[in-house]
Design a protein around this motif. Sequence first.
Motif, PDB file in Angstrom:
ATOM      1  N   MET A   1      -7.222  30.393  72.393  1.00 45.56           N
ATOM      2  CA  MET A   1      -7.756  31.740  72.446  1.00 45.56           C
ATOM      3  C   MET A   1      -7.913  32.255  71.012  1.00 45.56           C
ATOM      4  O   MET A   1      -6.982  32.196  70.228  1.00 45.56           O
ATOM      5  CB  MET A   1      -6.800  32.641  73.236  1.00 45.56           C
ATOM      6  N   ALA A   2      -9.069  32.754  70.705  1.00 49.15           N
ATOM      7  CA  ALA A   2      -9.354  33.268  69.369  1.00 49.15           C
ATOM      8  C   ALA A   2      -8.602  34.573  69.134  1.00 49.15           C
ATOM      9  O   ALA A   2      -8.219  35.274  70.075  1.00 49.15           O
ATOM     10  CB  ALA A   2     -10.847  33.488  69.206  1.00 49.15           C
ATOM     11  N   GLU A   3      -8.420  34.886  67.857  1.00 44.73           N
ATOM     12  CA  GLU A   3      -7.676  36.085  67.464  1.00 44.73           C
ATOM     13  C   GLU A   3      -8.230  37.342  68.121  1.00 44.73           C
ATOM     14  O   GLU A   3      -7.484  38.128  68.709  1.00 44.73           O
ATOM     15  CB  GLU A   3      -7.724  36.205  65.934  1.00 44.73           C
ATOM     16  N   LEU A   4      -9.542  37.539  68.048  1.00 46.18           N
ATOM     17  CA  LEU A   4     -10.151  38.741  68.601  1.00 46.18           C
ATOM     18  C   LEU A   4      -9.930  38.831  70.104  1.00 46.18           C
ATOM     19  O   LEU A   4      -9.614  39.893  70.641  1.00 46.18           O
ATOM     20  CB  LEU A   4     -11.643  38.779  68.265  1.00 46.18           C
ATOM     21  N   GLU A   5     -10.054  37.718  70.777  1.00 47.65           N
ATOM     22  CA  GLU A   5      -9.830  37.696  72.221  1.00 47.65           C
ATOM     23  C   GLU A   5      -8.377  38.027  72.541  1.00 47.65           C
ATOM     24  O   GLU A   5      -8.090  38.729  73.515  1.00 47.65           O
ATOM     25  CB  GLU A   5     -10.208  36.326  72.791  1.00 47.65           C
ATOM     26  N   PHE A   6      -7.435  37.543  71.731  1.00 48.65           N
ATOM     27  CA  PHE A   6      -6.013  37.854  71.918  1.00 48.65           C
ATOM     28  C   PHE A   6      -5.818  39.365  71.839  1.00 48.65           C
ATOM     29  O   PHE A   6      -5.182  39.969  72.705  1.00 48.65           O
ATOM     30  CB  PHE A   6      -5.169  37.137  70.854  1.00 48.65           C
ATOM     31  N   PHE A   7      -6.382  40.005  70.815  1.00 49.50           N
ATOM     32  CA  PHE A   7      -6.254  41.455  70.662  1.00 49.50           C
ATOM     33  C   PHE A   7      -6.876  42.191  71.850  1.00 49.50           C
ATOM     34  O   PHE A   7      -6.340  43.200  72.319  1.00 49.50           O
ATOM     35  CB  PHE A   7      -6.913  41.933  69.365  1.00 49.50           C
ATOM     36  N   GLU A   8      -8.004  41.699  72.337  1.00 50.43           N
ATOM     37  CA  GLU A   8      -8.660  42.331  73.483  1.00 50.43           C
ATOM     38  C   GLU A   8      -7.785  42.253  74.727  1.00 50.43           C
ATOM     39  O   GLU A   8      -7.703  43.214  75.497  1.00 50.43           O
ATOM     40  CB  GLU A   8     -10.014  41.686  73.736  1.00 50.43           C
ATOM     41  N   LYS A   9      -7.138  41.108  74.931  1.00 50.29           N
ATOM     42  CA  LYS A   9      -6.241  40.952  76.086  1.00 50.29           C
ATOM     43  C   LYS A   9      -5.058  41.906  75.971  1.00 50.29           C
ATOM     44  O   LYS A   9      -4.652  42.525  76.949  1.00 50.29           O
ATOM     45  CB  LYS A   9      -5.732  39.509  76.192  1.00 50.29           C
ATOM     46  N   VAL A  10      -4.486  42.014  74.767  1.00 56.77           N
ATOM     47  CA  VAL A  10      -3.355  42.928  74.545  1.00 56.77           C
ATOM     48  C   VAL A  10      -3.805  44.365  74.784  1.00 56.77           C
ATOM     49  O   VAL A  10      -3.113  45.143  75.456  1.00 56.77           O
ATOM     50  CB  VAL A  10      -2.758  42.749  73.131  1.00 56.77           C
TER      51      VAL A  10
ATOM     52  N   GLN B   1      -5.673  32.476  62.738  1.00 57.12           N
ATOM     53  CA  GLN B   1      -5.423  33.727  62.038  1.00 57.12           C
ATOM     54  C   GLN B   1      -4.088  34.369  62.425  1.00 57.12           C
ATOM     55  O   GLN B   1      -3.544  35.164  61.670  1.00 57.12           O
ATOM     56  CB  GLN B   1      -6.545  34.741  62.303  1.00 57.12           C
ATOM     57  N   LEU B   2      -3.567  34.037  63.607  1.00 53.86           N
ATOM     58  CA  LEU B   2      -2.298  34.609  64.068  1.00 53.86           C
ATOM     59  C   LEU B   2      -1.088  33.789  63.622  1.00 53.86           C
ATOM     60  O   LEU B   2       0.033  34.277  63.667  1.00 53.86           O
ATOM     61  CB  LEU B   2      -2.287  34.727  65.594  1.00 53.86           C
TER      62      LEU B   2
ATOM     63  N   GLU C   1      -7.640  48.537  67.754  1.00 51.19           N
ATOM     64  CA  GLU C   1      -6.905  48.623  66.486  1.00 51.19           C
ATOM     65  C   GLU C   1      -5.408  48.788  66.727  1.00 51.19           C
ATOM     66  O   GLU C   1      -4.579  48.224  66.012  1.00 51.19           O
ATOM     67  CB  GLU C   1      -7.449  49.770  65.624  1.00 51.19           C
ATOM     68  N   THR C   2      -5.038  49.543  67.749  1.00 50.07           N
ATOM     69  CA  THR C   2      -3.626  49.693  68.111  1.00 50.07           C
ATOM     70  C   THR C   2      -3.085  48.362  68.626  1.00 50.07           C
ATOM     71  O   THR C   2      -1.963  47.974  68.299  1.00 50.07           O
ATOM     72  CB  THR C   2      -3.455  50.799  69.172  1.00 50.07           C
TER      73      THR C   2
END
Length: 129
Positions: free
Chosen positions: A1-10, A51-52, A19-20
Amino acid sequence: MAELEFFEKVAARAGVPAETARSLTEATLRTLAERISGGEAADLADHVAHQLRPLLTRARPEEPEAFGYDEFLRRVAERAGQAPDLAERGARAVLQTLHRVVGEREFAHAMAQLPKEIGALAQPVPRSA
C-alpha cells in the motif's frame, strides 16, 4: 500500500482530514517503534510504503521503552498536536490500517510486545445495534 493510500485509509477510519491523518500516522508509528523491539519495528517497516519506513526504524536497535497505554496516547497526542481523544481515535485507525498492510503474522509478533490495552487499539470497535 502506497503512503498516500495509507493516509487515506487512516483518514477514513478516524473520520479526519488527510493532513490530520498524516500527522496521526507519523506520531503513532514513531511511538510504536519506541515501544517494540528494533527487530520487530524493522520487520513491520519491511511491509509498509518506502516513505513510511523511516517512521518505524530506529538509529540504534536498543531495547524498547517500557510504557503503558496512557503514555502511548500522550506521546501520540503531543507529536501529532492533537487532543487525547483524537489521538486515541487516530492511533486506533493507524494500527488497524497497519494490521491490514503487514498481515496477521507480522502484526501479531509486534502486538505481543505491547500491553494488552495498546494492542486492543488494533481491534475493531464493536458497533451498537
